[in-house]
Design a protein around this motif. Structure first.
Motif, PDB file in Angstrom:
ATOM      1  N   GLY A 217     -19.468 -32.846 -37.669  1.00 34.92           N
ATOM      2  CA  GLY A 217     -19.631 -33.656 -36.463  1.00 34.92           C
ATOM      3  C   GLY A 217     -18.655 -33.241 -35.376  1.00 34.92           C
ATOM      4  N   ARG A 218     -17.432 -32.941 -35.800  1.00 35.50           N
ATOM      5  CA  ARG A 218     -16.414 -32.534 -34.821  1.00 35.50           C
ATOM      6  C   ARG A 218     -16.784 -31.203 -34.167  1.00 35.50           C
ATOM      7  NH1 ARG A 218     -11.047 -30.200 -34.936  1.00 35.50           N
ATOM      8  NH2 ARG A 218      -9.659 -31.358 -33.521  1.00 35.50           N
ATOM      9  N   PHE A 219     -17.305 -30.277 -34.960  1.00 38.26           N
ATOM     10  CA  PHE A 219     -17.752 -28.994 -34.410  1.00 38.26           C
ATOM     11  C   PHE A 219     -18.876 -29.200 -33.404  1.00 38.26           C
ATOM     12  CE2 PHE A 219     -20.821 -25.507 -34.512  1.00 38.26           C
ATOM     13  CZ  PHE A 219     -20.016 -24.427 -34.116  1.00 38.26           C
ATOM     14  N   LEU A 220     -19.845 -30.042 -33.767  1.00 34.65           N
ATOM     15  CA  LEU A 220     -20.960 -30.330 -32.864  1.00 34.65           C
ATOM     16  C   LEU A 220     -20.459 -30.997 -31.591  1.00 34.65           C
ATOM     17  CD1 LEU A 220     -23.983 -30.455 -32.261  1.00 34.65           C
ATOM     18  CD2 LEU A 220     -24.093 -32.594 -33.551  1.00 34.65           C
ATOM     19  N   LEU A 221     -19.506 -31.892 -31.708  1.00 39.29           N
ATOM     20  CA  LEU A 221     -18.952 -32.600 -30.551  1.00 39.29           C
ATOM     21  C   LEU A 221     -18.402 -31.618 -29.523  1.00 39.29           C
ATOM     22  CD1 LEU A 221     -18.023 -35.456 -29.434  1.00 39.29           C
ATOM     23  CD2 LEU A 221     -15.821 -34.938 -30.503  1.00 39.29           C
ATOM     24  N   TYR A 222     -17.569 -30.685 -29.981  1.00 39.77           N
ATOM     25  CA  TYR A 222     -16.961 -29.742 -29.048  1.00 39.77           C
ATOM     26  C   TYR A 222     -17.958 -28.708 -28.541  1.00 39.77           C
ATOM     27  CZ  TYR A 222     -12.514 -31.830 -30.222  1.00 39.77           C
ATOM     28  OH  TYR A 222     -11.488 -32.719 -30.384  1.00 39.77           O
ATOM     29  N   ALA A 223     -18.934 -28.389 -29.360  1.00 32.99           N
ATOM     30  CA  ALA A 223     -19.977 -27.476 -28.899  1.00 32.99           C
ATOM     31  C   ALA A 223     -20.779 -28.106 -27.761  1.00 32.99           C
ATOM     32  CB  ALA A 223     -20.906 -27.117 -30.060  1.00 32.99           C
ATOM     33  N   LEU A 224     -21.122 -29.381 -27.907  1.00 34.84           N
ATOM     34  CA  LEU A 224     -21.859 -30.093 -26.854  1.00 34.84           C
ATOM     35  C   LEU A 224     -21.042 -30.169 -25.573  1.00 34.84           C
ATOM     36  CD1 LEU A 224     -23.275 -33.010 -29.033  1.00 34.84           C
ATOM     37  CD2 LEU A 224     -24.642 -31.260 -27.878  1.00 34.84           C
ATOM     38  N   LEU A 225     -19.771 -30.532 -25.693  1.00 32.01           N
ATOM     39  CA  LEU A 225     -18.907 -30.637 -24.524  1.00 32.01           C
ATOM     40  C   LEU A 225     -18.746 -29.289 -23.826  1.00 32.01           C
ATOM     41  CD1 LEU A 225     -17.073 -32.406 -22.786  1.00 32.01           C
ATOM     42  CD2 LEU A 225     -15.208 -31.941 -24.405  1.00 32.01           C
ATOM     43  N   ALA A 226     -18.560 -28.227 -24.619  1.00 27.83           N
ATOM     44  CA  ALA A 226     -18.399 -26.887 -24.050  1.00 27.83           C
ATOM     45  C   ALA A 226     -19.663 -26.454 -23.318  1.00 27.83           C
ATOM     46  CB  ALA A 226     -18.047 -25.897 -25.154  1.00 27.83           C
ATOM     47  N   MET A 227     -20.830 -26.737 -23.887  1.00 24.87           N
ATOM     48  CA  MET A 227     -22.085 -26.324 -23.249  1.00 24.87           C
ATOM     49  C   MET A 227     -22.327 -27.084 -21.950  1.00 24.87           C
ATOM     50  SD  MET A 227     -24.781 -25.517 -26.330  1.00 24.87           S
ATOM     51  CE  MET A 227     -24.439 -26.931 -27.359  1.00 24.87           C
ATOM     52  N   ILE A 228     -21.986 -28.364 -21.918  1.00 30.25           N
ATOM     53  CA  ILE A 228     -22.104 -29.127 -20.662  1.00 30.25           C
ATOM     54  C   ILE A 228     -21.212 -28.514 -19.596  1.00 30.25           C
ATOM     55  CG2 ILE A 228     -21.590 -31.333 -19.536  1.00 30.25           C
ATOM     56  CD1 ILE A 228     -22.407 -32.723 -22.140  1.00 30.25           C
ATOM     57  N   ALA A 229     -19.979 -28.193 -19.955  1.00 31.96           N
ATOM     58  CA  ALA A 229     -19.040 -27.598 -18.997  1.00 31.96           C
ATOM     59  C   ALA A 229     -19.548 -26.253 -18.504  1.00 31.96           C
ATOM     60  CB  ALA A 229     -17.663 -27.448 -19.642  1.00 31.96           C
TER      61      ALA A 229
END
Length: 601
Positions: A217-229
């Motif tokens: 979940g933590r990996f997915l969280l940062y992946a989502l945030l990075a892609m939005i940025a």
């Protein structure tokens, strides 16, 4: 319902992106609005779904919360815009601002923007102080209909809402993907509904943890945030549709996954819920409402370009004013213990009536609230001249529009039959001829080019004409004439054709209006043309050569700057594109010798 501190950080990311976009520094920053749409759908649905489950949902309370949250600041900002417009704006621009005030107050500026400024990315929108309230129109239209789902399906029936939302989301998304009109799907609620609804579906369907494994979940969280940025800050995706869809899906994904980590993961909390991000997120509504108003009036009144230094200064002013309205308006109206419902309704109703009625009244005056000698307009001259819905009688376009009366056949054989082809720029060309020294020798007729391929009277008029003038921002190519000849099976005498060239007077007259004073030398005062103006002019000149009447060469300095006023201090153009009567007279005088040679040839 635990307060989501990370959502404040997401709001901060969104509003900063939008601010940087309107400063001209972040091409994809406008997608911050899409982030806001998803957040709104997620949070509103989270609240009303729980209320509906407990059979406590009230439409009255829902609308009252929305009124407290949104309306007071909108009315305050439109009132500030009105006062600044009264002080700084020319009448045509002030009239347009008053339209936007009325539209913003009734939650319909998205519709007005579609009608008047269909290209959201057009530079001229940078000079519109209320351009950004189009997004509020969409949100408020969403709120107008959305709560009825929960009113009719509450208590044990509330689970049915998600199925209805899935259906409506599919319809909206399908319409968005199938619609070819870019402006329509940018501005209209039916093509934006899916963004808010997907946020709502995320709130309903993922109330429990999406991923049980903490590391995954933590990996997915940062992946989502990075892609939005990446999408917001790097222009790597050419398609706007794909950018909107990805932003929507990534944002709802971050909201769903972030729910499990915002108060557990120290790094995520440091990124999204640090004091600075949280504070910016808290005041994001005020920041959003203030920023475009400040930037637009700065561009309109005194800044040729917003440099990084000016961007910092204007952003700082935006923050100061946003803090003031957050504590002085948002917080005051939002809290029942501070302001009662009756007081809120009375205050907002009064402000609504005053600002809407005042703006509509000024609109009916065409924005002419005082004397404007630079345009030859005085308040006394237009005292009884009312404008409604900007028809051809509008005071600012009347001079151009009156040429339409010449859209008829020739009937005076004693004069030189002169046909002008074009649109509103063709009407400018006709006015130049009518104001010229050779006007008495000409029988000027006009033909609206939009109906050229459907109206065979054009072929008759072209054959009867002794001289044909083309006037448009992009005069018709020689290939167009070949197509016209084939369409009507006749031959055009190319020796009869002349092109009155393109023209450009910059992005806004406002900065010129606010700069001039009694010491201004109008014979040398110039403004910068839009970048493409010279290129367009050179291309047309190359195509038409000696048949081309070069207005930019006539009025420009050869370095991209062009005259704005006549020697007497009258505007050449009232909207930077079309000529005033003074402009047509001045250009005609400068062209008199050439027009005389054309008539004699």
């Amino acid at each position: 319902m635990k307060y989501r501190t990370d959502i404040d950080g997401l709001r901060a990311l969104a509003v900063v992106s939008v601010i940087l976009f309107h400063l001209g520094f972040l091409p994809n920053g406008y997608l911050g609005v899409d982030v806001f749409f998803v957040i709104s759908g997620y949070l509103i649905t989270s609240i009303v779904y729980r209320e509906s489950e407990q059979d406590k949902f009230s439409i009255t309370h829902f609308y009252m919360r929305r009124i407290r949250r949104i309306i007071p600041l909108v009315l305050f900002i439109t009132a500030v815009a009105f006062v600044l417009g009264l002080w700084l704006m020319l009448p045509d621009d002030f009239e347009n601002l008053c339209q936007a005030i009325v539209a913003s107050n009734v939650s319909a500026n998205n519709v007005l923007m579609y009608i008047t400024s269909s290209d959201y990315w057009a530079v001229k929108n940078d000079y519109k102080p209320l351009m950004h309230t189009w997004s509020l129109g969409i949100e408020e239209q969403f709120y107008l209909l959305y709560p009825f789902l929960f009113y009719f399906f509450k208590g044990s029936k509330v689970h049915r809402v998600k199925y209805i939302l899935i259906g409506l989301t599919a319809l909206s998304l399908g319409a968005f993907l199938l619609q070819d009109n870019v402006a329509a799907k940018f501005y209209f609620i039916q093509y934006r509904f899916f963004e808010l609804a997907i946020g709502g579906l995320g709130a309903i369907m993922f109330r429990d943890a999406l991923i049980k494994n903490y590391r995954t979940g933590r990996f997915l969280l940062y992946a989502l945030l990075a892609m939005i940025a990446v999408i917001l800050y790097f222009p790597i995706i050419p398609s706007n549709d794909i950018k909107v869809l990805l932003t929507t899906l990534l944002t709802v994904g971050l909201l769903i996954v972030g729910k499990e980590y915002f108060d557990k993961d120290a790094f995520y909390e440091g990124l999204m819920a640090n004091p600075v991000a949280r504070y910016i997120g808290m005041i994001s509504y005020s920041l959003y409402m203030w920023h475009q108003l400040i930037f637009a009036f700065a561009r309109y009144a005194f800044l040729d370009e917003i440099t990084p230094e000016w961007g910092i200064a204007l952003s700082a002013l935006t923050f100061v004013l946003s803090i003031a309205t957050y504590y002085g308006i948002e917080n005051v109206f939002r809290q029942r213990r501070v302001m009662s419902t009756r007081t809120v309704l009375f205050a907002t109703a009064t402000a609504f009536v005053v600002t809407t009625a005042g703006a509509f009244y000024v609109y009916t005056l065409g924005g002419v609230v005082k004397d404007y000698p630079e345009l030859g307009l005085t308040r006394a001259d237009v005292a009884n001249d009312r404008n409604f819905f900007s028809g051809s009688s509008n005071i600012h376009i009347r001079y151009n529009e009156q040429v339409r009366q010449l859209d008829r056949g020739f009937d005076d054989l004693s004069k030189i039959n002169t046909l002008v082809l074009g649109n509103s720029f063709g009407r400018d060309a006709a006015n130049i001829l009518l104001e010229s020294a050779v006007a008495d020798q000409l029988e000027v007729r006009y033909f609206e080019i939009g109906r050229a391929m459907e109206d065979d009277s054009l072929a008759i008029r072209m054959q009867q004409a002794d001289k044909i003038f083309i006037g448009a921002q992009g005069p018709l190519s020689k290939d167009w004439f070949a197509e016209l000849e084939q369409r009507y099976n006749f031959q055009i005498d190319r020796d009869k054709i002349w092109v009155i060239g393109t023209k450009d007077f910059g992005f806004s007259n406002g900065i010129n209006y606010n700069r001039i004073d009694a010491t201004t030398d109008f014979t040398t005062y110039r403004t910068r043309m839009e970048e493409h103006a010279t290129e367009r002019n050179d291309a047309l000149k190359a195509e038409w050569q000696d048949r081309y009447i070069d207005l930019i060469e006539l009025l420009g300095d050869g370095r991209g700057d062009i005259l704005v006023f006549t020697p007497e201090g009258k505007f050449l153009s009232q909207d930077t594109e079309h000529l005033t009567k003074y402009g047509a007279q001045y250009i005609a005088k400068r062209l008199d010798s050439r027009l005389a040679r054309i008539v004699e040839s």
